[in-house]
Design a protein around this motif. Structure first.
Motif, short mmCIF file in Angstrom:
data_model
loop_
_atom_site.label_atom_id
_atom_site.label_comp_id
_atom_site.label_asym_id
_atom_site.label_seq_id
_atom_site.Cartn_x
_atom_site.Cartn_y
_atom_site.Cartn_z
N LYS A 123 -75.33 32.93 7.38
CA LYS A 123 -76.79 33.11 7.36
C LYS A 123 -77.17 34.44 8.00
O LYS A 123 -78.11 35.11 7.53
N VAL A 134 -73.38 29.64 10.26
CA VAL A 134 -74.42 30.46 10.91
C VAL A 134 -74.12 31.95 10.69
O VAL A 134 -75.03 32.73 10.41
N ARG A 166 -76.50 23.28 15.31
CA ARG A 166 -76.12 24.27 14.30
C ARG A 166 -77.21 24.48 13.25
O ARG A 166 -77.58 25.62 12.95
N ASN A 167 -77.73 23.40 12.67
CA ASN A 167 -78.71 23.55 11.61
C ASN A 167 -80.01 24.16 12.10
O ASN A 167 -80.70 24.84 11.33
N TYR A 188 -79.42 27.84 12.18
CA TYR A 188 -79.34 28.30 10.79
C TYR A 188 -80.75 28.45 10.19
O TYR A 188 -81.09 29.51 9.64
#
Length: 221
Positions: free
Chosen positions: A123, A120, A84-85, A88
């Motif tokens: 973002k 996400v 996930r990061n 992102y």
């Protein structure tokens, strides 16, 4: 204390005996990158099999702004990462560096408007709100036919033509979550001249859009 070199910091991150050490080393490496340490060396982090290392490398890219441009070839894989990061942070790299040569990467970001992960999607909404018109056009032209492409082309028209506030409002209140997200981006893009649409979005039933609008209006205070 002797300052560690970029290569030494890279080795510390690759070894990462603890997350605290990774964080300290990453911040020090960021300073080295700004001072001229080759950004291409971050490929060692991005190609690691270790989630912490890949996440750290992508964060570094996201913090470098236009200095990350030589690594744009790595971005498509980062946008498709299961982490996930990483997804992102990769969106920020696209925002800072993509141009008309990177339409497929921008299109991928736009397609992530349907992402299951709320962070996400947030973002993506920031990206759509802040991207240049040229970036939006490059992404829209690279999308396959479908709801995201339709919404992306609509968003481009809000920049290229006289926007219709009633149309923006109708999309904000409509049943399609993708159309609502792009409408929220349009409201944000138009807020420099008129915050009325954002103020309306604060009362939207969609919590994601409501909180996004609130955050922008709070920042404008």
């Amino acid at each position: 204390m002797q300052t560690q070199t970029g290569d030494e910091l890279m080795e510390r991150i690759l070894a990462h005996p603890s997350d605290d050490i990774v964080g300290t080393a990453a911040n020090d490496l960021l300073a080295e990158l700004y001072a001229g340490y080759p950004v291409e060396n971050l490929g060692r982090l991005l190609h690691s099999d270790d989630e912490v290392v890949v996440r750290t490398g992508t964060w570094l890219l996201s913090e470098l702004g236009e200095l990350a441009a030589p690594m744009m070839g790595e971005v498509p894989a980062l946008l498709s990462s299961p982490i996930r990061n990483v997804r992102y942070f990769a969106i920020e790299v696209v925002l800072s560096n993509a141009d008309d040569r990177h339409g497929s990467a921008i299109a991928r970001v736009m397609s992530m408007s349907t992402e299951y992960d709320a962070a996400v999607r947030w973002k993506v909404l920031e990206f759509l709100s802040e991207a240049s018109t040229d970036q939006l056009e490059a992404g829209a032209s690279s999308l396959e036919a479908g709801p995201v492409k339709e919404s992306a082309e609509w968003l481009v028209r809000q920049d290229d033509e006289e926007p219709d506030p009633r149309d923006v409002l109708a999309r904000l209140e409509g049943p399609d979550p993708t159309a609502r997200l792009f409408a929220a981006a349009a409201a944000a893009r138009l807020s420099d001249e008129d915050t009325g649409l954002l103020e309306h979005a604060v009362n939207a039933e969609d919590e994601e859009i409501r909180t996004f609008a609130q955050s922008l209006l709070s920042g404008a205070d």
